[in-house]
Write an enzyme that holds these catalytic residues in place. Structure first.
Site, PDB file in Angstrom:
ATOM      1  N   ARG A 210       0.821  -1.215   0.000  1.00 28.19           N
ATOM      2  CA  ARG A 210       0.000   0.000   0.000  1.00 28.19           C
ATOM      3  C   ARG A 210       0.854   1.263   0.000  1.00 28.19           C
ATOM      4  O   ARG A 210       0.585   2.199  -0.761  1.00 28.19           O
ATOM      5  CB  ARG A 210      -0.969  -0.021   1.187  1.00 28.19           C
ATOM      6  CG  ARG A 210      -2.101  -0.969   0.939  1.00 28.19           C
ATOM      7  CD  ARG A 210      -3.077  -1.110   2.085  1.00 28.19           C
ATOM      8  NE  ARG A 210      -4.178  -1.973   1.628  1.00 28.19           N
ATOM      9  CZ  ARG A 210      -5.232  -2.314   2.352  1.00 28.19           C
ATOM     10  NH1 ARG A 210      -5.343  -1.882   3.603  1.00 28.19           N
ATOM     11  NH2 ARG A 210      -6.178  -3.087   1.844  1.00 28.19           N
TER      12      ARG A 210
ATOM     13  N   TYR B 286      -6.047  -0.760  -7.093  1.00 31.18           N
ATOM     14  CA  TYR B 286      -5.372  -1.960  -6.588  1.00 31.18           C
ATOM     15  C   TYR B 286      -4.742  -1.754  -5.210  1.00 31.18           C
ATOM     16  O   TYR B 286      -4.613  -0.651  -4.750  1.00 31.18           O
ATOM     17  CB  TYR B 286      -4.441  -2.600  -7.604  1.00 31.18           C
ATOM     18  CG  TYR B 286      -3.236  -1.917  -8.205  1.00 31.18           C
ATOM     19  CD1 TYR B 286      -2.659  -0.776  -7.696  1.00 31.18           C
ATOM     20  CD2 TYR B 286      -2.641  -2.507  -9.335  1.00 31.18           C
ATOM     21  CE1 TYR B 286      -1.526  -0.232  -8.287  1.00 31.18           C
ATOM     22  CE2 TYR B 286      -1.517  -1.965  -9.931  1.00 31.18           C
ATOM     23  CZ  TYR B 286      -0.963  -0.823  -9.403  1.00 31.18           C
ATOM     24  OH  TYR B 286       0.145  -0.297  -9.973  1.00 31.18           O
ATOM     25  N   GLU B 287      -4.481  -2.876  -4.565  1.00 26.96           N
ATOM     26  CA  GLU B 287      -4.040  -2.876  -3.153  1.00 26.96           C
ATOM     27  C   GLU B 287      -5.051  -2.172  -2.255  1.00 26.96           C
ATOM     28  O   GLU B 287      -4.674  -1.462  -1.323  1.00 26.96           O
ATOM     29  CB  GLU B 287      -2.653  -2.243  -2.996  1.00 26.96           C
ATOM     30  CG  GLU B 287      -1.559  -2.904  -3.799  1.00 26.96           C
ATOM     31  CD  GLU B 287      -1.476  -4.406  -3.603  1.00 26.96           C
ATOM     32  OE1 GLU B 287      -1.929  -4.898  -2.569  1.00 26.96           O
ATOM     33  OE2 GLU B 287      -0.987  -5.084  -4.529  1.00 26.96           O
ATOM     34  N   GLY B 288      -6.315  -2.393  -2.530  1.00 26.93           N
ATOM     35  CA  GLY B 288      -7.380  -1.780  -1.730  1.00 26.93           C
ATOM     36  C   GLY B 288      -7.795  -0.459  -2.322  1.00 26.93           C
ATOM     37  O   GLY B 288      -7.012   0.485  -2.364  1.00 26.93           O
TER      38      GLY B 288
ATOM     39  N   GLN C 248      -9.364   1.906   1.852  1.00 23.70           N
ATOM     40  CA  GLN C 248      -8.426   2.675   2.689  1.00 23.70           C
ATOM     41  C   GLN C 248      -9.209   3.523   3.694  1.00 23.70           C
ATOM     42  O   GLN C 248      -8.818   3.665   4.851  1.00 23.70           O
ATOM     43  CB  GLN C 248      -7.536   3.589   1.839  1.00 23.70           C
ATOM     44  CG  GLN C 248      -6.789   2.908   0.705  1.00 23.70           C
ATOM     45  CD  GLN C 248      -5.892   1.778   1.161  1.00 23.70           C
ATOM     46  OE1 GLN C 248      -5.278   1.856   2.224  1.00 23.70           O
ATOM     47  NE2 GLN C 248      -5.836   0.719   0.376  1.00 23.70           N
TER      48      GLN C 248
END
Lengths: 596, 596
Positions: A297, A441-443, A448
């Site tokens: 992240r 991507y990555e949340g 978040q």
């Protein structure tokens, strides 16, 4: 094509004048990270990214990756593999890794600045080595001794790369839904079967082997996210003695056609009884996954920063070159047929927005990096815990804000080009397309936002926020009477008071209605991000005043801080009001009525 | 692929319940535009756009246009030409044109709704017939009789198309810089020589002829924008008697490779002594150009609206289908493996933002359309002037806000898809790429902002604003005591007071420093846009309450209005504060220091 030169001056300013990084390096035992060494590494990274990676950025976009359905192989764009060879040869993959695993042991802040440069130079290329870091972290923290011995050296040296295999077609954010199975085999390994999608660098031609870290469920797994385990599943089988064997039963089924980062291979990976090794405890995969995810992240946050920087440089150059119309106050360059567009207030509004959010993001990201260092290496356990809480709180802010600002910055920079910004040859539209992945991507940004207000605030009674506010108040108290800063210090303090009030209001409301958390999450995240950036811009003003850098550099810092407080920080007004709009304005509409 | 069905219910709601369009049609002499006829036209447009144009949207994006350098010909994507044939056969090009020129004489509001559908279904395709409207307007208002006789019928019937040739490589916004020359010939025509870029539909295979309306300078032209003349310059020469002759010396040199609208041919046009006919007065081209430009600007505003609508439909569908995680308040669909993501507050925040800004844009656009009708056909000259002033004021707001919101809406809709939104097959990323052009062409957002605060406000002492505010106040006064609306009426009134105050402040400050106009322009435009939309959402609430439409439809309108006031209108707080940040925060930084 868009150009790129690493912003060494600003990186040095933040390292030396804002963060006093050398003191930290000395305190945390980085004896080798002298100013000369750090500077030489940054210079060499600037050279490598500027001369090797940056020119391949448009090539990657034009050519994309090519998947061979017959073999499952993926061919990367022309020049990508050779550039990776130089990257490995230069020792870049292990820059910040522990020397005991083959790394160079430099501070995280240095590695972070190199990452920013890679992302700015060629985001798609940067995605190939990116996830190795997460894999290394997961193996260090959760792997068995033999796994560390066998997997870490090639990953750290870059001879192999790593992936994170989480997502499945029906299962993205909600990992509890995953269907990939792991069956125990007689030799202590597991047979992994299932389909994973969106696997960045799942297949490529850079290295001899690829280590997939795969989430899967054991036969006796409890339902939901608590039943997930993590398996190291290499493309070519790896035995406990480190010997590399035959091709494993994992294969790239296809690659995605995407809006951008076309040079990055986004793979569908089919596991068909592939040999995998359990990493960490049975059903403990989520914990190991979070280890990888936090690193990833912050890494994606640096992608937003890198693209912002490249957008900034090109917008500034074009705004100085492009002649169009006269200044409202009369010709500034009467000898030319028209003035450069940088004389127009609205062009300056766009440029200063990009500058303020880019350089602000850099301070935010580098502060997070320095906290990671404290969390890992501070001698006092209380200090380590403090840093870990703080960086945990800042991670969703850093990821979400830097990527959303990356989209805003690439938007504004393209807009400075007028219609030319829409044309491929100027390269600005590629930056905008590439940036679009970073809030997904990555949340996603929404994830978040929930992480910040939920796990990092509600769950911990605001521990991270309190630590941060204490730091901000220490700074404000020291500068409250400073004639140049007093007004903005007062503005920042007022925001901090409101931030605390908003936090309390949200948590209280959510006790009665859990939807209040979700309804406030997005605006709370951005409220937080703008206050944090205000803090960093004040610190930059103070640092600039005391700095020995050229007057033009220092003036720009202080005027950008002024711009930030006059024209960006007021966005908190809208976010605060939206938070106070409450959950009812979102939730009361019946789902069936939406489209009626 | 993204799907599209024309939003007939909402269009009918606005026509019938919000604007009471039938009264206007009757009053302005549209005897044929009965409810049945209007409805039949809209239904048929929905069928044509949904079944013929929409399926070609992805095809156009994938194939793009192809330019043959040997001949200068441009081949359009598969199916585009056949669809245009159906379009002409159906009589769509002349839907709102005067019957004396071969049109069908339907009200502008009907044509506008059809345009929205075309844009939503296939923006790139819609660009081919788009600029014919501006050419027709320019010829009607400024052309000689023979020019009208010769050019209008084929343009109105769609047998030919028109273009606007303004931009040159060094000359976009600043038309005073243009270099294309027009030399008088013996036969009363002119020989046009120069290079024009970014010419939408400059070359294609749809029609036998293309009429380029070209800005050029006569040999005795005064310098700057006052020396520009307009010339009708067809691809095949056209004589005064209407006979079509040989190929003219104009040729497409290349087409641009763009971020989106790939199915639309964006041409470099080389004029090499091409025969052109002066339209309007010598050196009077700018006036004629503005005729075309106003029509084109409202047209591009409809592009933002169309893309927003398509984005909305697909985001809503996906958010109802995609199962991921449980509602914060507990499972809503316990029989399914997870809840649809529409239960999550942050997904609803995105969906309602798209809905509020899309349907709000539709009211704004249709109001502007009804004003155009008044300006053209009202029997009272004072009414015509009033409508013209008002639509002049609203045009930059409509163009800039609807296109910027189009970008925001396609952003949020894509975001609802998570990582899948980034993949081409879902079609959401095409909408985002296509939308990106709309804030650039026909005057960037910055140009619209200067038009609003400059020509449409400062120059006319706020005439347009005063007219609009009087209408808003009439509405507010009538609903101030309405228990359901009172709070939002009060909020809107407060914004109107502030709007007037901000206007005064800006104009006063600009008397001392002209840069204050430019410094405030962007935020003033968006402040204005959000207040105007607040007015329309209140009117929608009132109209919904009185409407005979289904309860679900009416509830959705009223809840969306509530959402708008709770969570969108507060953006005015940030814009007001930014305006009050003044020009100094933009202009004091020395241009040389920007990059230091």
């Amino acid at each position: 094509m868009s150009q790129y030169t690493a912003p060494l001056d600003d990186i040095r300013f933040i390292l030396d004048d804002v963060l006093d990084a050398q003191s930290q390096f000395a305190r945390l035992g980085y004896a080798d990270a002298s100013p000369d060494v750090v500077d030489a590494v940054l210079e060499e990274a600037a050279r490598f990214t500027g001369s090797v990676l940056a020119p391949l950025n448009a090539v990657g976009d034009q050519q994309g990756c090519r998947h061979d359905p017959a073999t499952g192989d993926v061919a990367t764009p022309e020049g990508f593999k050779a550039a990776y060879g130089q990257f490995v040869e230069g020792g870049w993959p292990g820059l910040t890794a522990d020397p005991q695993h083959g790394g160079q042991g430099l501070p995280h802040l240095v590695g972070l600045s190199v990452s920013e440069m890679i992302n700015a130079a060629n985001l798609a290329w940067g995605n190939f080595p990116l996830l190795s870091h997460g894999a290394v972290e997961a193996l260090i923290q959760h792997g068995e001794d033999w796994q560390r011995d066998v997997f870490l050296p090639p990953l750290v040296e870059g001879r192999w790369t790593g992936t994170m295999c989480l997502t499945e077609p029906h299962c993205g954010t909600d990992l509890g839904l995953l269907r990939t199975r792991a069956e125990p085999a007689d030799d202590g390994s597991y047979a992994i079967t299932g389909t994973k999608i969106f696997i960045t660098a799942g297949e490529h031609d850079f290295t001899d082997n690829i280590v997939h870290l795969v989430l899967a469920k054991l036969p006796d797994a409890p339902p939901g996210a608590k039943g997930i385990s993590l398996f190291a599943t290499p493309k070519f089988k790896v035995a406990r003695d480190g010997s590399v064997g035959e091709r494993n039963a994992v294969r790239c089924g296809s690659i995605e056609h995407k809006m951008g980062i076309k040079g990055s291979a986004t793979c569908v990976m089919n596991f068909d009884g592939a040999q995998g090794w359990l990493v960490g405890e049975q059903h403990g995969g989520l914990k190991a996954m979070f280890t990888m995810m936090n690193s990833a992240r912050l890494g994606v946050g640096l992608q937003g920063l890198g693209l912002s920087e490249r957008a900034w440089q090109n917008a500034l150059r074009y705004s100085r070159e492009r002649l169009q119309s006269r200044a409202l106050t009369g010709p500034k360059f009467p000898d030319k047929p028209a003035d450069p567009i940088i004389v127009h207030p609205d062009v300056r509004r766009m440029l200063l927005s990009v500058k303020a959010l880019t350089e602000g993001s850099r301070m935010l990201a580098m502060h997070a990096g320095s906290l990671l260092e404290e969390a890992a290496h501070a001698s006092d356990p209380a200090e380590r815990e403090r840093a870990e809480t703080l960086v945990g709180f800042l991670t969703p802010i850093s990821k979400a804000c830097q990527t959303e600002w990356g989209i805003e910055n690439t938007y504004n920079a393209l807009q400075c080009f007028g219609g030319h910004g829409y044309i491929a040859e100027h390269g600005m539209e590629q930056l905008a397309r590439d940036a679009r992945i970073t809030t997904l991507y990555e949340g996603t940004t929404g994830i978040q936002a929930m992480d910040l207000i939920g796990r990092k605030t509600a769950y911990s009674q605001g521990a991270g926020l309190k630590l941060l506010l204490a730091d901000v108040e220490t700074f404000c108290a020291a500068h409250a009477d400073d004639p140049e800063l007093a007004a903005n210090v007062a503005a920042l303090r007022a925001r901090c008071v409101e931030w605390t009030a908003l936090t309390t209001e949200i948590l209280q409301a959510s006790a009665a209605d859990p939807d209040e958390l979700g309804a406030a999450a997005h605006d709370y995240l951005f409220y937080s991000g703008y206050v944090v950036l205000g803090y960093w811009w004040l610190r930059a003003s103070v640092a600039a005043r005391a700095s020995a850098r050229p007057a033009a550099f220092k003036d720009a810092k202080r005027e950008t801080a002024r711009f930030y407080f006059a024209r960006i920080l007021p966005r908190t007004l809208a976010h605060a009001a939206a938070i106070r709009g409450g959950a009812g304005s979102l939730m009361d509409l019946d789902a069936d009525s939406f489209g009626a």
